[in-house]
Design a protein around this motif. Structure first.
Motif, short mmCIF file in Angstrom:
data_model
loop_
_atom_site.label_atom_id
_atom_site.label_comp_id
_atom_site.label_asym_id
_atom_site.label_seq_id
_atom_site.Cartn_x
_atom_site.Cartn_y
_atom_site.Cartn_z
N LEU A 24 6.69 7.22 -10.99
CA LEU A 24 7.62 6.66 -11.98
C LEU A 24 6.86 5.97 -13.11
O LEU A 24 5.80 5.39 -12.89
N LYS A 25 7.43 6.01 -14.28
CA LYS A 25 6.88 5.26 -15.41
C LYS A 25 7.39 3.83 -15.31
O LYS A 25 8.58 3.60 -15.09
N GLU A 26 6.47 2.86 -15.44
CA GLU A 26 6.89 1.47 -15.33
C GLU A 26 7.78 1.07 -16.50
O GLU A 26 7.72 1.66 -17.58
N ARG A 27 8.60 0.06 -16.25
CA ARG A 27 9.51 -0.47 -17.26
C ARG A 27 9.23 -1.96 -17.40
O ARG A 27 9.31 -2.71 -16.43
N ARG A 28 8.91 -2.40 -18.64
CA ARG A 28 8.62 -3.82 -18.91
C ARG A 28 9.74 -4.41 -19.74
O ARG A 28 10.17 -3.81 -20.73
N LYS A 42 0.84 -1.20 0.00
CA LYS A 42 0.00 0.00 0.00
C LYS A 42 0.87 1.25 0.00
O LYS A 42 1.74 1.42 0.84
N GLY A 43 0.65 2.12 -1.01
CA GLY A 43 1.38 3.38 -1.11
C GLY A 43 2.78 3.26 -1.67
O GLY A 43 3.55 4.21 -1.60
N HIS A 44 3.13 2.09 -2.23
CA HIS A 44 4.48 1.86 -2.76
C HIS A 44 4.42 1.41 -4.21
O HIS A 44 3.45 0.79 -4.64
N CYS A 45 5.48 1.68 -4.93
CA CYS A 45 5.65 1.12 -6.27
C CYS A 45 5.88 -0.39 -6.13
O CYS A 45 6.40 -0.85 -5.12
N VAL A 46 5.50 -1.11 -7.16
CA VAL A 46 5.60 -2.57 -7.12
C VAL A 46 6.36 -3.05 -8.35
O VAL A 46 6.13 -2.59 -9.46
N SER A 47 7.27 -3.99 -8.14
CA SER A 47 7.93 -4.70 -9.24
C SER A 47 7.44 -6.14 -9.18
O SER A 47 7.28 -6.70 -8.09
N TRP A 48 7.21 -6.75 -10.34
CA TRP A 48 6.63 -8.08 -10.37
C TRP A 48 6.93 -8.72 -11.72
O TRP A 48 7.36 -8.07 -12.64
N GLY A 49 6.71 -10.02 -11.81
CA GLY A 49 6.96 -10.70 -13.07
C GLY A 49 6.71 -12.18 -12.99
O GLY A 49 6.27 -12.70 -11.96
N GLY A 50 7.02 -12.84 -14.11
CA GLY A 50 6.82 -14.28 -14.17
C GLY A 50 7.53 -14.91 -15.34
O GLY A 50 8.00 -14.22 -16.25
N THR A 51 7.62 -16.23 -15.29
CA THR A 51 8.30 -17.02 -16.31
C THR A 51 7.44 -18.23 -16.65
O THR A 51 6.83 -18.83 -15.76
N ILE A 52 7.40 -18.56 -17.92
CA ILE A 52 6.84 -19.84 -18.37
C ILE A 52 7.86 -20.41 -19.34
O ILE A 52 8.15 -19.81 -20.37
N ASP A 53 8.40 -21.56 -18.98
CA ASP A 53 9.43 -22.25 -19.77
C ASP A 53 10.62 -21.32 -19.97
O ASP A 53 11.31 -20.99 -19.02
N VAL A 102 10.49 -18.14 -21.40
CA VAL A 102 10.09 -16.75 -21.63
C VAL A 102 9.79 -16.10 -20.28
O VAL A 102 9.00 -16.63 -19.49
N SER A 103 10.43 -14.95 -20.03
CA SER A 103 10.26 -14.23 -18.77
C SER A 103 9.82 -12.81 -19.03
O SER A 103 10.22 -12.19 -20.01
N VAL A 104 9.01 -12.28 -18.12
CA VAL A 104 8.59 -10.89 -18.16
C VAL A 104 8.82 -10.30 -16.78
O VAL A 104 8.48 -10.92 -15.77
N SER A 105 9.41 -9.10 -16.75
CA SER A 105 9.53 -8.37 -15.50
C SER A 105 9.00 -6.97 -15.70
O SER A 105 9.19 -6.36 -16.75
N VAL A 106 8.30 -6.47 -14.70
CA VAL A 106 7.72 -5.13 -14.72
C VAL A 106 8.25 -4.42 -13.47
O VAL A 106 8.02 -4.88 -12.36
N GLU A 107 8.95 -3.33 -13.70
CA GLU A 107 9.54 -2.59 -12.58
C GLU A 107 8.80 -1.27 -12.37
O GLU A 107 8.40 -0.62 -13.33
N HIS A 108 8.67 -0.89 -11.11
CA HIS A 108 8.10 0.40 -10.71
C HIS A 108 6.70 0.61 -11.27
O HIS A 108 6.41 1.66 -11.83
N SER A 109 5.83 -0.37 -11.12
CA SER A 109 4.48 -0.19 -11.65
C SER A 109 3.53 0.23 -10.55
O SER A 109 3.82 0.14 -9.36
N ASN A 110 2.39 0.70 -10.99
CA ASN A 110 1.28 1.07 -10.13
C ASN A 110 1.65 2.15 -9.11
O ASN A 110 1.27 2.09 -7.95
#
Length: 149
Positions: free
Chosen positions: A140-144, A115-126, A128-136
């Protein structure tokens, strides 16, 4: 009679051990057609998502009543167990939660108070990986980033 009883007990223990290994040793989730709310809980609302190629999607959800974020990676088509992961990280508080393993339909859920903080999150399948930094967060503008290994 004592030998027969010992053999029966040994057989029962072996069956119990095999059954426990089968029940507890598997890391593959078996729930087809899972939703982010089905994995995280009905109070969690989807606030962001990112495709993992055509293999699936990683979701970020939020529960406004407790201030927690939840991340879950869900495959597009459940099937044979494959490596999957999901994580959520709150940089301001250095709070991290993650899950990985060989799963048939989803990895997670993982929870972190954000609550009240930027969030970084992501996931992997086999591979292929995705990371999202500084979202919500408004500051800051998020970085994917999507990677294929």
């Amino acid at each position: 009679m004592r030998i027969a009883r010992n053999l029966a007990a040994a057989g029962a223990l072996t069956a119990l051990a095999v059954g426990a290994t089968t029940a507890l040793g598997t890391t593959a989730s078996a729930a087809p057609n899972v939703t982010p709310q089905g994995a995280c809980g009905s109070a969690y609302k989807t606030v962001n998502s990112a495709p993992i190629g055509s293999r699936g999607t990683v979701y970020l959800t939020y529960n406004s009543s407790n201030g927690k974020n939840c991340a879950v990676t869900i495959r597009s088509a459940p099937g044979k167990a494959t490596y999957m992961s999901t994580y959520v990280y709150i940089p301001d508080t250095d709070t991290w939660a993650g899950d990985d393993g060989n799963y048939t339909s989803y990895a997670g859920p993982t929870y972190a108070y954000g609550k009240g903080h930027c969030v970084s999150w992501g996931g992997t399948i086999d591979n292929v990986s995705v990371s999202v930094e500084h979202s919500n967060c408004a500051a800051l503008k998020e970085r994917r980033v999507t990677e294929v290994r």
